[in-house]
Write a protein that holds these residues in place. Structure first.
Motif, short mmCIF file in Angstrom:
data_model
loop_
_atom_site.label_atom_id
_atom_site.label_comp_id
_atom_site.label_asym_id
_atom_site.label_seq_id
_atom_site.Cartn_x
_atom_site.Cartn_y
_atom_site.Cartn_z
N GLY A 65 143.59 1.05 36.04
CA GLY A 65 145.03 0.99 36.24
C GLY A 65 145.65 -0.34 35.88
O GLY A 65 146.89 -0.43 35.74
N GLU A 66 144.84 -1.37 35.70
CA GLU A 66 145.39 -2.69 35.34
C GLU A 66 145.87 -2.68 33.90
O GLU A 66 145.36 -1.93 33.05
CB GLU A 66 144.33 -3.77 35.50
N LYS A 67 146.82 -3.55 33.61
CA LYS A 67 147.26 -3.77 32.22
C LYS A 67 146.39 -4.88 31.65
O LYS A 67 146.22 -5.93 32.28
CB LYS A 67 148.73 -4.17 32.19
N VAL A 68 145.84 -4.65 30.48
CA VAL A 68 144.89 -5.59 29.89
C VAL A 68 145.39 -6.04 28.52
O VAL A 68 145.84 -5.22 27.71
CB VAL A 68 143.50 -4.94 29.73
N PHE A 69 145.32 -7.34 28.29
CA PHE A 69 145.71 -7.92 27.00
C PHE A 69 144.48 -8.54 26.35
O PHE A 69 143.82 -9.39 26.93
CB PHE A 69 146.77 -9.01 27.19
N LEU A 70 144.21 -8.14 25.12
CA LEU A 70 143.16 -8.79 24.33
C LEU A 70 143.84 -9.47 23.14
O LEU A 70 144.60 -8.83 22.42
CB LEU A 70 142.12 -7.77 23.83
N GLU A 71 143.54 -10.75 23.00
CA GLU A 71 144.21 -11.53 21.96
C GLU A 71 143.25 -11.87 20.82
O GLU A 71 142.07 -12.15 21.04
CB GLU A 71 144.73 -12.85 22.55
N CYS A 72 143.78 -11.90 19.62
CA CYS A 72 142.99 -12.24 18.44
C CYS A 72 143.82 -13.18 17.56
O CYS A 72 145.01 -12.91 17.32
CB CYS A 72 142.66 -10.97 17.68
N VAL A 73 143.18 -14.24 17.09
CA VAL A 73 143.86 -15.20 16.22
C VAL A 73 142.99 -15.49 15.01
O VAL A 73 141.78 -15.69 15.15
CB VAL A 73 144.15 -16.53 16.98
N GLN A 74 143.61 -15.47 13.82
CA GLN A 74 142.88 -15.83 12.60
C GLN A 74 143.58 -16.99 11.91
O GLN A 74 144.80 -17.13 11.99
CB GLN A 74 142.74 -14.61 11.66
N ILE A 106 146.72 -4.04 23.63
CA ILE A 106 147.16 -3.86 25.01
C ILE A 106 146.67 -2.52 25.53
O ILE A 106 146.84 -1.48 24.87
CB ILE A 106 148.70 -3.91 25.09
N LEU A 107 146.02 -2.57 26.68
CA LEU A 107 145.65 -1.36 27.39
C LEU A 107 146.67 -1.23 28.52
O LEU A 107 146.65 -2.02 29.47
CB LEU A 107 144.24 -1.44 27.95
N GLU A 108 147.58 -0.29 28.41
CA GLU A 108 148.69 -0.20 29.36
C GLU A 108 148.21 0.07 30.78
O GLU A 108 148.74 -0.48 31.74
CB GLU A 108 149.66 0.90 28.91
N SER A 109 147.21 0.93 30.90
CA SER A 109 146.66 1.27 32.21
C SER A 109 145.18 1.55 32.01
O SER A 109 144.80 2.66 31.63
CB SER A 109 147.38 2.49 32.78
N ALA A 110 144.37 0.53 32.22
CA ALA A 110 142.95 0.63 31.85
C ALA A 110 142.25 1.77 32.57
O ALA A 110 142.50 2.03 33.77
CB ALA A 110 142.26 -0.70 32.14
#
Lengths: 111, 113
Positions: B16-25, B77-81
């Motif tokens: 149910g958590e919102k999850v952010f995964l970030e990627c930078v190149q 973004i996983l809106e609701s894991a």
């Protein structure tokens, strides 16, 4: 639907053996086939093949593409324990930049 | 050398958590991709982007969204894991044209409990 199938799914060999990995594909408007090596981290690029019958070689690794029969092979000669990894095959087709990956082949080289 | 970095190597989140995964190149690549990797299934494309603010669905976009506000950064973004989103997530980048070669980040292993 585009499809990339790798075989075998896994194999175990002894150091010094030769390994042959297979990748067959059905992809709309084929453009390129790529091989990657993945240890316990990011996949690293090995080869890109676009022309049939031309072997690409890097040290003990080599690869060839057959566009008529729709497959590629990756050979590793005189294997070392450092060759233990998952080898991924990927194909680029109609959508520029996108790759369709196979499930990978897990290679374990024992001393 | 091309460098693709991801914000976390390991992440544990609750259902149910919102999850952010970030990627930078850092190679000024136009294309950026998010994959998930599961045993026996290989890499499956979730979303990709070929320009700032542009995005296209991959093969398995359900349950995910993405954001690309700057050229070098692509967020998943996983809106609701959910527990079935437990997986290894890989980010990649490539030039817009001329090659299919993609450069990968180290991956984020996400566990949803």
């Amino acid at each position: 639907e585009d499809k990339v199938v790798q075989s075998p799914l896994s194999l175990v060999v002894h150091e010094g053996d030769t390994v042959t990995l297979n990748c067959s594909y059905e992809v709309t408007n084929f453009r390129s086939l790529l091989w990657y090596k993945q240890e316990k981290k990011a996949p690293t690029f090995l080869f890109m093949l676009t022309s049939s019958g031309i072997e690409k070689k890097s040290g003990r690794l080599s690869s060839i593409l057959d566009k008529k029969e729709l497959f590629s092979i990756l050979n590793i000669t005189a294997t070392q324990t450092g060759d233990s990894a998952v080898y991924l095959c990927a194909v680029g087709g109609v959508s520029w930049g996108k790759l369709q990956f196979g499930a990978g082949t897990q290679v374990v080289v024992t001393p | 050398d091309v460098k693709v970095t991801q914000s976390s190597r390991y992440l544990v989140k609750r259902t149910g958590e919102k999850v952010f995964l970030e990627c930078v190149q850092d190679m000024d690549h136009e294309n950026m991709f998010w994959y998930r990797q599961d045993p026996g299934l290989g890499l499956r494309l979730i979303y990709f982007s070929y320009d700032v603010k542009m995005k296209e669905k991959g093969d398995i976009p359900e349950g995910y969204s993405v954001s690309r506000e700057k050229k070098e950064r692509f967020s998943l973004i996983l809106e609701s894991a959910s527990t079935n989103q437990t997986s290894m997530y890989l980010c990649a980048s490539s030039r817009l044209a001329g090659t299919y070669e993609q450069y990968f980040g180290p991956g984020t292993r996400l566990t949803v409990t």
